[in-house]
Scaffold this motif. Sequence first.
Motif, PDB file in Angstrom:
ATOM      1  N   GLY A 247      38.681  40.828  41.754  1.00  0.00           N
ATOM      2  CA  GLY A 247      38.759  42.075  42.379  1.00  0.00           C
ATOM      3  C   GLY A 247      37.894  41.881  43.711  1.00  0.00           C
ATOM      4  N   TRP A 248      38.054  40.737  44.565  1.00  0.00           N
ATOM      5  CA  TRP A 248      37.279  40.534  45.636  1.00  0.00           C
ATOM      6  C   TRP A 248      35.931  40.582  45.350  1.00  0.00           C
ATOM      7  CZ3 TRP A 248      40.598  38.353  48.613  1.00  0.00           C
ATOM      8  CH2 TRP A 248      41.890  38.784  48.488  1.00  0.00           C
ATOM      9  N   ARG A 249      35.561  39.748  44.588  1.00  0.00           N
ATOM     10  CA  ARG A 249      34.106  39.444  44.195  1.00  0.00           C
ATOM     11  C   ARG A 249      33.988  38.068  43.614  1.00  0.00           C
ATOM     12  NH1 ARG A 249      31.846  40.898  38.831  1.00  0.00           N
ATOM     13  NH2 ARG A 249      33.752  41.545  37.397  1.00  0.00           N
ATOM     14  N   THR A 250      32.791  37.419  43.686  1.00  0.00           N
ATOM     15  CA  THR A 250      32.574  36.051  43.244  1.00  0.00           C
ATOM     16  C   THR A 250      31.912  36.279  41.743  1.00  0.00           C
ATOM     17  OG1 THR A 250      30.167  35.952  44.170  1.00  0.00           O
ATOM     18  CG2 THR A 250      32.076  35.121  45.533  1.00  0.00           C
ATOM     19  N   PRO A 251      32.336  35.285  41.127  1.00  0.00           N
ATOM     20  CA  PRO A 251      31.675  34.818  39.515  1.00  0.00           C
ATOM     21  C   PRO A 251      30.349  34.769  39.547  1.00  0.00           C
ATOM     22  CG  PRO A 251      32.888  32.930  39.957  1.00  0.00           C
ATOM     23  CD  PRO A 251      33.276  34.089  41.214  1.00  0.00           C
TER      24      PRO A 251
ATOM     25  N   GLY B 203      35.242  37.800  56.137  1.00  0.00           N
ATOM     26  CA  GLY B 203      34.995  39.318  55.761  1.00  0.00           C
ATOM     27  C   GLY B 203      35.571  39.722  54.460  1.00  0.00           C
ATOM     28  N   LEU B 204      36.250  39.066  53.473  1.00  0.00           N
ATOM     29  CA  LEU B 204      36.873  39.350  52.502  1.00  0.00           C
ATOM     30  C   LEU B 204      35.885  39.728  51.178  1.00  0.00           C
ATOM     31  CD1 LEU B 204      39.957  37.236  52.439  1.00  0.00           C
ATOM     32  CD2 LEU B 204      39.904  39.415  52.931  1.00  0.00           C
ATOM     33  N   ILE B 205      34.526  38.987  51.261  1.00  0.00           N
ATOM     34  CA  ILE B 205      33.683  39.464  50.157  1.00  0.00           C
ATOM     35  C   ILE B 205      32.366  39.437  50.922  1.00  0.00           C
ATOM     36  CG2 ILE B 205      34.741  38.552  48.401  1.00  0.00           C
ATOM     37  CD1 ILE B 205      32.988  35.790  48.820  1.00  0.00           C
ATOM     38  N   ASP B 206      31.334  40.237  50.497  1.00  0.00           N
ATOM     39  CA  ASP B 206      30.078  40.648  51.001  1.00  0.00           C
ATOM     40  C   ASP B 206      28.955  39.557  50.826  1.00  0.00           C
ATOM     41  OD1 ASP B 206      31.065  43.095  52.050  1.00  0.00           O
ATOM     42  OD2 ASP B 206      30.411  43.994  50.115  1.00  0.00           O
ATOM     43  N   GLU B 207      29.292  38.651  49.693  1.00  0.00           N
ATOM     44  CA  GLU B 207      27.948  37.826  49.321  1.00  0.00           C
ATOM     45  C   GLU B 207      28.816  36.709  48.550  1.00  0.00           C
ATOM     46  OE1 GLU B 207      24.790  39.322  47.293  1.00  0.00           O
ATOM     47  OE2 GLU B 207      25.940  40.635  45.851  1.00  0.00           O
TER      48      GLU B 207
ATOM     49  N   LEU C 206      34.643  29.646  48.498  1.00  0.00           N
ATOM     50  CA  LEU C 206      33.712  30.780  48.342  1.00  0.00           C
ATOM     51  C   LEU C 206      33.023  31.589  49.724  1.00  0.00           C
ATOM     52  CD1 LEU C 206      32.143  30.097  44.896  1.00  0.00           C
ATOM     53  CD2 LEU C 206      34.181  31.743  45.358  1.00  0.00           C
ATOM     54  N   HIS C 207      32.439  30.432  50.321  1.00  0.00           N
ATOM     55  CA  HIS C 207      31.837  30.970  51.558  1.00  0.00           C
ATOM     56  C   HIS C 207      32.784  31.098  52.604  1.00  0.00           C
ATOM     57  CE1 HIS C 207      27.453  30.149  50.554  1.00  0.00           C
ATOM     58  NE2 HIS C 207      27.887  29.272  49.903  1.00  0.00           N
TER      59      HIS C 207
END
Length: 211
Positions: A20-24, A51-55, A44-45
């Motif tokens: 869902g557009w977040r990292t594990p 801009g697809l994920i915030d962090e 991941l970076h």
Amino acid sequence: RPYYAEGSKTLAFETVEQLGWRTPDQVVVPMASGSLLTKIWKGLHEMKHVGLIDEVRTKINGAQAEGCSPIATAFKAGRDFFKPVKPKTIAKSLAIGNPADGYYALKATAESRGAMDMVTDDEVVEGIQLLAQTEGIFAETAGGVTIGVLKKLAKQGIIGKKDVTVAYITGNGLKTQEAVIDAVGRPTRIQPSLVAFEKTFQLRKTDGENP
């Protein structure tokens, strides 16, 4: 080689999308040359960069077989360099004694505050069996390494019960059947008919075996 390395980033892309557009919180990656681990970290970076994920809050954990573990051995010794070894393990797909990206794998794991560990050949087989029994996935020996190290890191408290954790299973078990044949026994061969199936099933039931 560059195409393989850059292509490996798609594992990171698919992970982020499917979560869902977040990292594990954690990932466990099998290591041979170390390239896959470094490219998952890079991927991941890149997702953050566009801009697809915030962090990126993922800890990168590396997994090797004890019989060929130059990168994990260096990590556990606190070194940023590894010593080449002569492979001796059933995990043939990970048997690279002088890994080209070993230094960068150590660097990525350190940057992410992750960990590395190794497992014996017996633990590799146990990892394959555990994954098959719990998830219905038959992995090759590299998958057994990944699951074996995941189990170790969980027992050590490095991976917590509530951590969203991704274990990368990178090969099908049909490629390395010889590694587990003695542990699971040989299959019963029957004729391709319902009568033969029912006859075999009834015999096993009579013998007190689970179907």
